[in-house]
Design a protein around this motif. Structure first.
Motif, PDB file in Angstrom:
ATOM      1  N   ARG A 273     -46.997 -48.763  -9.872  1.00 39.56           N
ATOM      2  CA  ARG A 273     -46.791 -48.989 -11.242  1.00 39.56           C
ATOM      3  C   ARG A 273     -45.606 -49.900 -11.434  1.00 39.56           C
ATOM      4  N   HIS A 274     -44.439 -49.749 -10.638  1.00 40.85           N
ATOM      5  CA  HIS A 274     -43.305 -50.564 -11.048  1.00 40.85           C
ATOM      6  C   HIS A 274     -42.299 -50.623  -9.459  1.00 40.85           C
ATOM      7  N   VAL A 275     -41.488 -51.529  -9.405  1.00 43.02           N
ATOM      8  CA  VAL A 275     -40.811 -51.799  -8.231  1.00 43.02           C
ATOM      9  C   VAL A 275     -39.135 -51.634  -8.413  1.00 43.02           C
ATOM     10  N   GLY A 276     -38.604 -50.964  -7.254  1.00 39.65           N
ATOM     11  CA  GLY A 276     -37.331 -50.713  -7.356  1.00 39.65           C
ATOM     12  C   GLY A 276     -36.895 -51.007  -5.998  1.00 39.65           C
ATOM     13  N   ILE A 277     -35.526 -51.203  -5.690  1.00 41.47           N
ATOM     14  CA  ILE A 277     -34.836 -51.719  -4.624  1.00 41.47           C
ATOM     15  C   ILE A 277     -33.719 -50.385  -4.336  1.00 41.47           C
ATOM     16  N   SER A 278     -33.112 -50.319  -3.164  1.00 35.37           N
ATOM     17  CA  SER A 278     -32.385 -49.396  -2.798  1.00 35.37           C
ATOM     18  C   SER A 278     -31.171 -50.058  -1.728  1.00 35.37           C
ATOM     19  N   ASN A 279     -30.076 -49.364  -1.961  1.00 35.51           N
ATOM     20  CA  ASN A 279     -28.985 -49.803  -0.673  1.00 35.51           C
ATOM     21  C   ASN A 279     -28.970 -51.256  -0.975  1.00 35.51           C
TER      22      ASN A 279
ATOM     23  N   TYR B  27     -33.968 -60.976  -5.952  1.00 40.52           N
ATOM     24  CA  TYR B  27     -35.424 -60.177  -6.549  1.00 40.52           C
ATOM     25  C   TYR B  27     -35.444 -60.619  -8.103  1.00 40.52           C
ATOM     26  N   LEU B  28     -34.416 -60.636  -8.685  1.00 36.63           N
ATOM     27  CA  LEU B  28     -34.579 -61.044 -10.014  1.00 36.63           C
ATOM     28  C   LEU B  28     -34.959 -62.253 -10.325  1.00 36.63           C
ATOM     29  N   GLU B  29     -34.254 -63.088  -9.668  1.00 32.05           N
ATOM     30  CA  GLU B  29     -34.549 -64.616 -10.000  1.00 32.05           C
ATOM     31  C   GLU B  29     -36.011 -64.966  -9.454  1.00 32.05           C
ATOM     32  N   GLU B  30     -36.446 -64.253  -8.386  1.00 30.22           N
ATOM     33  CA  GLU B  30     -37.863 -64.623  -7.974  1.00 30.22           C
ATOM     34  C   GLU B  30     -38.842 -64.415  -8.949  1.00 30.22           C
ATOM     35  N   SER B  31     -38.642 -63.306  -9.782  1.00 24.73           N
ATOM     36  CA  SER B  31     -39.796 -62.801 -10.817  1.00 24.73           C
ATOM     37  C   SER B  31     -39.341 -63.632 -12.092  1.00 24.73           C
ATOM     38  N   LYS B  32     -37.944 -64.144 -12.238  1.00 27.38           N
ATOM     39  CA  LYS B  32     -38.012 -65.062 -13.530  1.00 27.38           C
ATOM     40  C   LYS B  32     -38.593 -66.402 -13.285  1.00 27.38           C
ATOM     41  N   VAL B  33     -38.454 -66.892 -11.904  1.00 26.51           N
ATOM     42  CA  VAL B  33     -38.998 -68.195 -11.742  1.00 26.51           C
ATOM     43  C   VAL B  33     -40.692 -68.164 -11.780  1.00 26.51           C
ATOM     44  N   HIS B  34     -41.035 -67.055 -11.082  1.00 29.70           N
ATOM     45  CA  HIS B  34     -42.503 -66.714 -10.889  1.00 29.70           C
ATOM     46  C   HIS B  34     -42.965 -65.740 -11.559  1.00 29.70           C
TER      47      HIS B  34
ATOM     48  N   ARG C 117     -41.176 -57.382 -11.971  1.00 31.49           N
ATOM     49  CA  ARG C 117     -39.647 -57.522 -12.118  1.00 31.49           C
ATOM     50  C   ARG C 117     -39.158 -56.322 -11.405  1.00 31.49           C
ATOM     51  N   THR C 118     -37.799 -56.301 -10.908  1.00 34.46           N
ATOM     52  CA  THR C 118     -37.113 -55.256 -10.251  1.00 34.46           C
ATOM     53  C   THR C 118     -36.603 -54.427 -11.203  1.00 34.46           C
ATOM     54  N   ILE C 119     -36.927 -53.062 -11.721  1.00 36.31           N
ATOM     55  CA  ILE C 119     -36.383 -52.451 -12.804  1.00 36.31           C
ATOM     56  C   ILE C 119     -35.437 -51.211 -12.542  1.00 36.31           C
ATOM     57  N   THR C 120     -35.326 -51.043 -11.004  1.00 35.47           N
ATOM     58  CA  THR C 120     -34.241 -50.129 -10.592  1.00 35.47           C
ATOM     59  C   THR C 120     -33.415 -50.330  -9.519  1.00 35.47           C
TER      60      THR C 120
END
Length: 346
Positions: free
Chosen positions: A173-179, A188-195, A200-203
């Motif tokens: 359902r949603h995407v997060g990153i770790s470490n 990651y955030l900029e990629e989803s803003k431009v495209h 969008r990475t939420i956590t």
């Protein structure tokens, strides 16, 4: 229990998240089921796991934690009561038995399909990248050192494309990153803003505790301004912030006694800081563990605090930290210790 909302969603999660890293090695399937039963009864609706678990990772136990969660879902039929998070393992010497192809499209699809099968579910609410593919400062490494032998090629866009397709299929359902670092998080955030079609990475799931507040250096501002929530792990520093190792003690069956390489929170300077925090807690009629957890619970950038335990007694104390309020004097005392011994455990 108190609740927050996963950023940019309408999904409500408990401020305490149940960590599962010990199930299948330090805890049996029965004990894992007992912990999930207890946590759910206490209002904890957010569980975090990973294909890598239990830790330390080994081929014979690969995916065993997810299997324990899956058998619990099958037994109780309560998948709809839980917000479930899992992760794909990154490259590393200790993960070669899983795969060596990093976050390629085939690897991500394989990882998600495997987790779904073990978890006995059709979807994962939050799917996370366990750690970066590139060489950077994660897992106990304080500072970044650029390595000219780092052959990683920028693939942020491709990773998000694959995750987008899995979202469209209804498998996550949603995407997060770790470490992650501030640079990686912003990429990651900029990629989803431009495209706009990319998720969008939420956590971000990073270590955060009284002995390691490095998240505050760079990432806290990213978290607040970009609304990407911290899922704080190791809030007790592998148990060091329970005080059980003070005085040179090494309790039988404790994590560090079983796995000595997990000793990053038990160095000389870290132990000195832990002693000071212990004295502060005692002076204010608090247990060190609950003071440490309550501090994490109240940070404005924390969406949920991932606690783990090997016994129901520990689990009960950790979950009960949600009801602990820290006075201004205690908070000032914590800052005093932190300013004198900042971040002794990377």
């Amino acid at each position: 229990m108190k609740y927050s909302t996963l950023p940019h969603t309408d999904i409500e999660v408990s401020k305490i998240c149940l960590g599962t890293m010990t199930w299948g090695k330090q805890n049996t399937e029965e004990e894992g089921h007992e912990q999930m039963d207890y946590a759910l009864d206490q209002g904890v609706n957010f569980f975090d796991t990973a294909e890598l678990y239990p830790v330390p990772a080994e081929a014979e136990r690969y995916g065993h934690t997810e299997k324990i969660i899956g058998s619990w879902f099958k037994k109780n039929g309560n998948r709809d009561k839980v917000v479930l998070a899992s992760k794909i393992a990154g490259n590393g010497d200790y993960t070669k038995f899983i795969r060596s192809t990093g976050f390629s499209r085939a690897s991500i699809i394989e990882a998600v399909e495997g987790s779904l099968q073990r978890l006995q579910t059709d979807y994962i609410d939050l799917y996370q990248l366990h750690w970066p593919e590139r060489n950077t400062n994660y897992f106990g490494k304080r500072g970044y050192e650029h390595e000219i032998t780092d052959y990683w090629e920028d693939n942020f866009h491709q990773v998000l494309e694959t995750l987008r397709d899995l979202i469209r299929e209804g498998k996550i359902r949603h995407v997060g990153i770790s470490n992650e670092t501030p640079w990686g998080t912003m990429r990651y955030l900029e990629e989803s803003k431009v495209h706009a079609t990319l998720p969008r990475t939420i956590t971000i799931q990073n270590p955060y505790n009284l002995l390691n507040r490095l998240f505050e250096v760079g990432l806290a501002e990213v978290s607040m301004r970009e609304k990407i929530g911290l899922l704080a792990y190791s809030p007790l520093g592998f148990g060091a912030l329970s005080g059980k190792y003070l005085g040179g003690r090494m309790p039988e069956g404790s994590r560090v006694s079983l796995f000595p390489r997990f000793d990053r929170y038990n160095g000389e300077i870290a132990t000195k800081a832990t002693q000071k925090y212990y004295e502060l807690a005692q002076a204010n009629d608090l247990s060190l563990a609950q003071m440490a957890l309550a501090f994490v619970n109240t940070r404005p950038f924390v969406t949920s605090n991932i606690i783990g335990a090997t016994s129901i007694k520990q689990l009960a104390e950790n979950i009960a930290s949600i009801d602990v309020s820290l006075s201004e004097d205690v908070l000032k005392g914590i800052e005093s210790v932190h300013n004198s011994i900042p971040n002794p455990a990377p």
